[in-house]
Design a protein around this motif. Structure first.
Motif, short mmCIF file in Angstrom:
data_model
loop_
_atom_site.label_atom_id
_atom_site.label_comp_id
_atom_site.label_asym_id
_atom_site.label_seq_id
_atom_site.Cartn_x
_atom_site.Cartn_y
_atom_site.Cartn_z
N LYS B 119 -8.54 -15.88 -0.39
CA LYS B 119 -8.99 -15.53 -1.73
C LYS B 119 -8.17 -14.37 -2.29
O LYS B 119 -7.87 -14.31 -3.49
CB LYS B 119 -10.48 -15.14 -1.64
N HIS B 120 -7.82 -13.41 -1.44
CA HIS B 120 -7.11 -12.22 -1.90
C HIS B 120 -5.63 -12.24 -1.50
O HIS B 120 -5.02 -11.20 -1.30
CB HIS B 120 -7.75 -10.96 -1.30
N GLU B 121 -5.08 -13.45 -1.43
CA GLU B 121 -3.72 -13.60 -0.90
C GLU B 121 -2.67 -12.77 -1.64
O GLU B 121 -1.87 -12.06 -1.02
CB GLU B 121 -3.32 -15.07 -0.93
N ILE B 122 -2.68 -12.87 -2.94
CA ILE B 122 -1.65 -12.17 -3.74
C ILE B 122 -1.73 -10.67 -3.50
O ILE B 122 -0.72 -10.01 -3.23
CB ILE B 122 -1.85 -12.49 -5.25
N GLU B 123 -2.95 -10.16 -3.56
CA GLU B 123 -3.18 -8.74 -3.34
C GLU B 123 -2.68 -8.30 -1.95
O GLU B 123 -2.00 -7.29 -1.79
CB GLU B 123 -4.69 -8.51 -3.42
N TYR B 124 -3.01 -9.14 -0.95
CA TYR B 124 -2.61 -8.83 0.42
C TYR B 124 -1.08 -8.77 0.54
O TYR B 124 -0.51 -7.84 1.12
CB TYR B 124 -3.17 -9.90 1.38
N ASN B 125 -0.42 -9.74 -0.04
CA ASN B 125 1.04 -9.77 0.04
C ASN B 125 1.67 -8.57 -0.65
O ASN B 125 2.68 -8.04 -0.19
CB ASN B 125 1.58 -11.08 -0.56
N GLN B 126 1.07 -8.15 -1.76
CA GLN B 126 1.58 -6.97 -2.46
C GLN B 126 1.46 -5.73 -1.57
O GLN B 126 2.38 -4.94 -1.46
CB GLN B 126 0.80 -6.75 -3.76
N LEU B 127 0.29 -5.59 -0.97
CA LEU B 127 0.07 -4.44 -0.08
C LEU B 127 1.05 -4.47 1.10
O LEU B 127 1.62 -3.45 1.49
CB LEU B 127 -1.37 -4.45 0.45
N LEU B 128 1.25 -5.67 1.65
CA LEU B 128 2.15 -5.82 2.79
C LEU B 128 3.56 -5.39 2.41
O LEU B 128 4.24 -4.64 3.14
CB LEU B 128 2.15 -7.30 3.20
N LYS B 129 4.03 -5.83 1.26
CA LYS B 129 5.35 -5.48 0.78
C LYS B 129 5.44 -3.96 0.60
O LYS B 129 6.42 -3.33 1.00
CB LYS B 129 5.60 -6.19 -0.56
N HIS B 130 4.40 -3.40 0.00
CA HIS B 130 4.35 -1.97 -0.24
C HIS B 130 4.55 -1.16 1.05
O HIS B 130 5.39 -0.27 1.13
CB HIS B 130 3.01 -1.62 -0.90
N TYR B 131 3.76 -1.52 2.09
CA TYR B 131 3.84 -0.75 3.33
C TYR B 131 5.15 -1.01 4.08
O TYR B 131 5.67 -0.14 4.76
CB TYR B 131 2.63 -1.02 4.22
N SER B 132 5.66 -2.23 3.95
CA SER B 132 6.94 -2.52 4.60
C SER B 132 8.04 -1.66 4.00
O SER B 132 8.88 -1.11 4.70
CB SER B 132 7.31 -4.00 4.41
N GLU B 134 7.74 1.16 2.76
CA GLU B 134 7.59 2.55 3.20
C GLU B 134 8.11 2.76 4.62
O GLU B 134 8.03 3.86 5.15
CB GLU B 134 6.12 2.97 3.09
N GLY B 135 8.60 1.70 5.23
CA GLY B 135 9.27 1.86 6.53
C GLY B 135 8.39 1.52 7.73
O GLY B 135 8.78 1.75 8.87
N TYR B 136 7.19 0.96 7.48
CA TYR B 136 6.36 0.59 8.62
C TYR B 136 6.84 -0.73 9.23
O TYR B 136 7.39 -1.58 8.55
CB TYR B 136 4.89 0.44 8.17
N SER B 137 6.63 -0.87 10.53
CA SER B 137 6.93 -2.14 11.20
C SER B 137 6.02 -3.20 10.62
O SER B 137 4.97 -2.89 10.05
CB SER B 137 6.68 -2.01 12.70
N TYR B 138 6.39 -4.47 10.80
CA TYR B 138 5.58 -5.54 10.23
C TYR B 138 4.12 -5.50 10.70
O TYR B 138 3.20 -5.51 9.87
CB TYR B 138 6.20 -6.92 10.50
N PRO B 139 3.87 -5.41 11.99
CA PRO B 139 2.46 -5.39 12.43
C PRO B 139 1.69 -4.22 11.83
O PRO B 139 0.53 -4.34 11.43
CB PRO B 139 2.56 -5.24 13.96
N LYS B 140 2.35 -3.06 11.76
CA LYS B 140 1.68 -1.87 11.22
C LYS B 140 1.38 -2.06 9.73
O LYS B 140 0.28 -1.74 9.26
CB LYS B 140 2.58 -0.65 11.45
N ALA B 141 2.36 -2.58 8.99
CA ALA B 141 2.18 -2.81 7.56
C ALA B 141 1.06 -3.82 7.32
O ALA B 141 0.22 -3.63 6.43
CB ALA B 141 3.49 -3.29 6.94
#
Lengths: 407, 407
Positions: B119-132, B134-141
């Motif tokens: 349901k919140h896919e778009i939002e999740y992907n945006q957040l994931l991109k944001h944290y990535s 910022e230099g976080y590893s994929y699992p951390k992001a």
């Protein structure tokens, strides 16, 4: 100052070599001996027993004045490419003479052979093609073609069916083709029948037989003492003590096997000299062989000489692509490995006139052109265990040219 | 006959696994347990302690009825690809249930998590991109994105910041995406706090801690006796006796190092998952490291998890190109490693309806599709010395599916 050039492998430097250096100087009246020496891997497609630095040290202690590295691409190639690289380096360093060893010690037959073959070139190539098609290996086909042709040449020529004469012939050919100014001369080789106060049957042995002694009896270096100058023997000994290894193919077998078992036939075909489907034989043999020796025996056929297969294995081990070895004609740099005090004087007097850039240190600027030599050194080092391996790994960067002035 | 599917590595099979097999059958009422098991290399990018054949034997002795190999391309990949491969195999073999272990043992939160994230896919992907960024590893992001998002979901969901929950979630996702008909269920994991007549604190230990015991004390297998079924312990022991090796990364370090030192950065960039300039770090570290452990420590950064680097190393070791791993969505074959007598009955009854070709023997016909698995096995074998190495090398060809009917 006059210089005589010699082409060497020194694997390792022995009494016969010392004799050659002495004679080359005496017969040409040269002031210095410049040697162009193979690096860590040799013309028969195998690792040198000790690194190029230790062999340069042996060379200097044995009477050479300047030691330049024959780049990997020439040093490990068949005779004609090997000779082209070596002659181009000696010419670039302004050698007035080239001196090489031969059975008969007379240069004229080498020159006549070159001119004779020049004259009958088309015929020779036809014969070569004919025998190749009949399934003979290249050296065998060349030898058969030559045998048939030699009847047509009037003058005394050298027997090119003898491997020992082939390199000498190729030096002459390279000199002519490169229009090099040096004068070729040849010295009769010392062998067990030759008697001399310092060099007699009991102190002369070939490098091959010396290595055989060393590797057959659990690295029994002592046995080889009488065949080498003391300096050479000591250098060999201290290399073994320092790095814990004397290099030979068996040490690289696990890497070669791993490379073969992780490559597809198509990937192997990208490697220099891999052709005619030998890639399939190599992969199959790597699955069942438990040593380099047994692997070689499994791969060997009438069509492929031992040396040719060994060279192919070396290119696979070092991962040398066909592409990276295209257009090999002349050397592009002079990598200085060492000098005597007299060599240093020669260098200072003449380096301004050298026809190729002189490299005495790896830098950002020359790193690209040295890439293949540096890679060969990295893999050469892997025969040693840690932590000595790490010392060997950085030697190409940490080791300045050896300066030898104990004479 | 009804089948329940489980996804396993069995590195090695221990008492906790035996409990899971038993429970999976009991809770679903299934007649047979089908397990899809990683081959010789595992999801964390490391070699399995013993070969897939010995682990299949352990699985059968421990209560599984059919063992299929999860192909290398899935078995060594990140959670989502791993799950896609596993689910596609279980679906193709007509499993009615999937059973996996989790902390809470309740399937609903997994389903809610899937639907919530959908349901919140778009939002999740945006957040994931944001944290990535910022230099976080994929699992951390992914974990940070999830943490922020979970507030927006009303229902009880699973904590995806815990690695243990990620695989379960990915199974659900793969089931939904592949429109698989199986019903997912979950069993609470055994741990040291759990009491049971057969499985109590003193007999349950994780596979990781069992391997640690084995490799820390000079391969002290005896120490691990009480944590494994007798059959498992015996299989481990006899593997070591037969092949002289228990596999771990250090055994492959010389090959990895050789590969790194004979590759250019550009050649390494052709390898799957090698990106963002990590090739330079890998090459540099390989020159100075004296073991796999010290190499990993030298390469590790905040941006790369240990597992991610280990996986990259594995792809380099096996020489897996980006090209060969593109388009991995579902498995293309069912490689049968072993069966119990009940498993055999199931196979005979249902194999006509299986949705993927069944492979029980390597042949000219299927060799091409198995190519990567076969290559992985070849390199896996190189950890052993000769002549055992040669036995391991041919195992993929000589070993028929294991038939186990001692129960």
């Amino acid at each position: 100052m006059k210089a005589v050039g010699i082409v060497v492998e020194y694997n390792p430097f022995h009494n016969g070599h010392a004799y050659q250096v002495e004679q080359a100087k005496k017969e040409t009246g040269a002031d210095v001996v410049i040697c162009v020496m193979s690096g860590n891997f040799l013309q028969r497609g195998e690792p040198a027993i000790v690194s190029k630095w230790t062999r340069a040290e042996m060379a200097l202690a044995g009477g050479c004045d300047l030691v330049f590295e024959l780049p990997f691409s020439f040093a490990t190639s068949q005779a004609d490419i090997f000779a082209k690289g070596a002659i181009s380096i000696l010419e670039a360093t302004l050698c007035q003479y080239l001196s090489f060893g031969s059975e008969q010690g007379n240069i004229q037959p080498f020159l006549s052979t070159y001119h004779g073959l020049q004259k009958h070139e088309i015929e020779y190539n036809q014969l070569l093609k004919h025998y190749s098609k009949e399934g003979y290996s290249y050296p065998k086909a060349a030898s058969l073609a030559f045998q048939q042709l030699q009847l047509a040449i009037d003058e005394e020529i050298v027997d090119l069916t003898k491997p020992n004469n082939i390199l000498g012939f190729q030096y002459i050919k390279a000199i002519k083709q490169q229009n090099a100014k040096m004068e070729p001369t040849t010295i009769a080789r010392k062998n067990a029948e030759f008697h001399d106060e310092d060099f007699n049957a009991s102190t002369i042995a070939s490098a091959t037989s010396i290595r055989k002694k060393i590797f057959s009896q659990e690295q029994n270096i002592e046995e080889t003492f009488k065949y080498m100058p003391r300096t050479s023997y000591d250098a060999l000994h201290s290399y073994y003590k320092k790095y814990g290894v004397l290099h030979h193919w068996e040490r690289y077998w696990p890497m070669l096997q791993y490379r073969l078992l992780s490559s597809s036939p198509a990937q192997l075909r990208e490697i220099y000299e891999v052709e005619e489907g030998i890639e399939f034989r190599l992969i199959e043999a790597s699955k069942t062989s438990t040593s380099f020796q047994s692997f070689m025996e499994a791969v060997k056929t009438k069509r492929y000489t031992w040396t040719r297969i060994q060279r192919i294995c070396l290119y696979i081990l070092i991962h040398v692509s066909k592409q990276s070895m295209s257009h090999i004609e002349e050397a592009e740099y002079l990598r200085l490995l060492g000098m005597s005090s007299k060599g240093r004087v020669y260098l200072n007097q003449h380096k301004g006139e050298f026809k190729l850039p002189l490299i005495s240190k790896v830098s950002e600027k020359n790193r690209e052109s040295l890439a293949l030599d540096l890679k060969a050194t990295r893999i050469y080092a892997l025969a040693a265990n840690s932590p000595q391996q790490q010392q060997l790994l950085k030697l190409d960067f940490s080791q300045p040219p050896i300066i030898y002035d104990k004479r």
